[in-house]
Design an enzyme around this catalytic site. Structure first.
Site, PDB file in Angstrom:
ATOM      1  N   LYS A 250       0.789  -1.245   0.000  1.00 36.10           N
ATOM      2  CA  LYS A 250       0.000   0.000   0.000  1.00 36.10           C
ATOM      3  C   LYS A 250       0.818   1.289   0.000  1.00 36.10           C
ATOM      4  CE  LYS A 250      -2.141  -1.429   3.653  1.00 36.10           C
ATOM      5  NZ  LYS A 250      -3.046  -1.716   4.778  1.00 36.10           N
TER       6      LYS A 250
ATOM      7  N   ASP B 252      -5.683  -5.356  10.541  1.00 35.88           N
ATOM      8  CA  ASP B 252      -7.013  -4.727  10.521  1.00 35.88           C
ATOM      9  C   ASP B 252      -8.142  -5.727  10.235  1.00 35.88           C
ATOM     10  OD1 ASP B 252      -6.067  -4.946   7.939  1.00 35.88           O
ATOM     11  OD2 ASP B 252      -6.646  -2.938   7.303  1.00 35.88           O
TER      12      ASP B 252
HETATM   13  C1  BGC Z   1      -2.049  -5.642   3.756  1.00 33.03           C
HETATM   14  C2  BGC Z   1      -2.907  -6.329   4.773  1.00 33.03           C
HETATM   15  C3  BGC Z   1      -4.077  -5.452   5.162  1.00 33.03           C
HETATM   16  C4  BGC Z   1      -4.820  -4.996   3.914  1.00 33.03           C
HETATM   17  C5  BGC Z   1      -5.978  -4.075   4.243  1.00 33.03           C
HETATM   18  C6  BGC Z   1      -2.890  -5.158   2.570  1.00 33.03           C
HETATM   19  O1  BGC Z   1      -2.098  -4.418   1.703  1.00 33.03           O
HETATM   20  O2  BGC Z   1      -1.042  -6.499   3.277  1.00 33.03           O
HETATM   21  O3  BGC Z   1      -2.152  -6.655   5.920  1.00 33.03           O
HETATM   22  O4  BGC Z   1      -4.934  -6.167   5.998  1.00 33.03           O
HETATM   23  O5  BGC Z   1      -3.940  -4.323   3.048  1.00 33.03           O
HETATM   24  O6  BGC Z   1      -5.580  -2.953   4.928  1.00 33.03           O
END
Ligand code: BGC
Length: 465
Positions: free
Chosen positions: A162, A200
């Protein structure tokens, strides 16, 4: 889309550029089959090292039972904002006070020390503003990135996702990094003790399960995409904890990485590939990139750009406007555009004005909306295929799925599209309900911390020092 005979050839041409977004039920079933295989590979000890979907055991062994009590701090890091929360739980009542702090991009792309120093600064500010100096509160840390947990309060980052890329954090224990940053603050009046690190998706499930005993799956559809569910210990090849009752553990699937080995290439479009090439993590999080909010707007933009270049949209658009710049078409625009329900296209026009497209026609608006519906429906259906895979795996007659995330919350059709698609894909007779979960990251982390403190108290009472 509706058309008139004289326009047919134009619409046929448009279709040729976007038909890759339309997938058949058979294709979604094939996706489910592949996902199921990949999840099993992740669970097995002998194939986990090769699997893209890591299926991390979380050390959360039980859902809340409603008897939890106490006052906790919670941290929520997972997107461009960072939140500090004070959560007071009194059985079913939960009171939350929170403060949001921005994480500037230079910190998202800086060093781990800078990131954790920033977090420590925010915590100190929160504690000062809420008169919590010299109060020692247990802390639950929602850290929404893939982590290999070695205990409830020990989690090593396996990779960033992200848009984060802070140097020196991968493979490190994030609780240790936080404690070190707090020490660097050199203040004796602020003491934090991380008692639980949660993802989360896990927080979302915990939060909803607090009120609904039927909750079995946690799902995030926000900046990123992920799911978690409770698995029997006998199926968790990598489990290194005890086998005491209950013989189960929450699994953080990290299914966003599905497709990283190329198994989803058969459904990826030219726009998916281009988005990936220019992303901060090419080749990674392939499934997430076809679904989540961080990417949806950009997929739409790439398709619109292509149609425009082909002379099929915005005849006289200025090439300098935002439409032709990477990352300038936000996912919230997709939700806004799809909220138009008549021929006036009020929201669509507002978005086009905002991104500097001029001289558009009503027909252009119609095409823009059409592309948005294709991209968002594919995202909703792909996440439905994921959920249906887990629902079938759990094979319980009835269950609730706790969902959170900006995409699910704000997109006007996501919930309905998903409900219909899952119905079509799950095994006959299995009933389910998608339930919006409130403040999973804050309340969920505090609940995990509450359960951890309760267990600690029981242990300490059993074996006095
Ligand atoms: C992460 C997860 C997270 C999800 C939603 C992903 O990019 O790897 O750990 O739960 O995003 O936030």
């Amino acid at each position: 889309m509706p058309t008139t005979p004289e326009k047919l050839s134009k619409y046929e041409k448009i279709e040729a550029f976007v038909r890759g977004f339309k997938l058949s039920s058979l294709t979604y079933k094939r996706v489910m089959h592949l996902l199921n295989e990949e999840m099993n590979n992740g669970l097995r000890a002998n194939s986990n090292h090769l699997a893209d979907i890591k299926m991390f055991p979380t050390f959360v062994r039980a859902l809340p039972d409603g008897s939890e009590k106490g006052k906790f701090l919670a941290l929520d890091l997972g997107g461009t904002n960072f939140r500090v929360l004070m959560v007071v739980i009194n059985e079913r009542d939960v009171d939350i006070q929170s403060q949001t702090y921005l994480i500037p991009q230079r910190i998202m792309l800086g060093t781990g020390v800078q990131l954790f120093d920033h977090i420590a600064d925010c915590i100190c500010r929160f504690i000062r503003d809420h008169d919590l100096k010299n109060v020692r509160l247990p802390l639950g840390f929602t850290f929404s990135f893939p982590c290999k947990q070695e205990g409830l309060a020990k989690a090593r980052l396996s990779k960033w996702t992200k848009g984060f890329r802070c140097e020196g954090v991968v493979n490190e224990d994030i609780c240790y990094l936080l404690h070190e940053a707090m020490k660097r603050k050199n203040t004796t009046s602020v003491e934090v003790e991380v008692v639980a690190v949660v993802n989360d998706a896990v927080g979302t499930l915990m939060s909803a399960a607090h009120n609904d005993r039927n909750c079995e799956i946690g799902l995030i559809l926000g900046t990123g995409c992920n799911a978690c569910y409770m698995e029997s210990l006998e199926n968790v090849g990598l489990w290194e904890g005890d086998y005491e009752h209950p013989a189960q553990v929450l699994i953080n699937t990290e299914w966003g990485a599905f497709g990283d080995n190329g198994c989803l290439d058969f459904i990826r479009t030219e726009y998916d590939r281009e988005l990936d090439t220019y992303s901060i993590n090419p080749g990674k999080q392939i499934y997430e990139k076809m679904i989540s909010g961080m990417y949806m707007g950009e997929i739409v933009r790439l398709a619109l750009e292509r149609l425009s270049m082909e002379g099929l949209l915005f005849e006289s658009a200025d090439r300098d406007c935002e439409l032709f710049h990477r990352g300038r078409f936000f996912t919230k625009y997709v939700s806004e555009i799809e909220s138009d329900h008549d021929e006036f296209f009020r929201n669509t026009k507002q978005v086009l004005d905002e991104i500097g497209v001029t001289n558009y026609t009503s027909e252009d608006c119609k095409i823009v909306k059409y592309i948005c519906t294709l991209v968002s429906a594919r995202a909703a259906f792909l996440s439905s295929a994921g959920l249906a895979t887990v629902i079938n795996k759990l094979n319980k007659p009835e269950m609730t799925i706790a969902v959170d995330g900006s995409l699910y919350r704000f997109h006007p059709r996501f919930h309905n599209l998903m409900t219909l698609k899952i119905q079509e894909l799950v095994n006959h007779g299995l009933k389910f309900k998608l339930q919006l979960s409130h403040d999973g990251s804050g309340k969920g982390a505090a609940l995990v911390a509450a359960v951890a403190m309760r267990l600690r108290d029981i242990k300490e009472n059993q074996c006095p020092a």
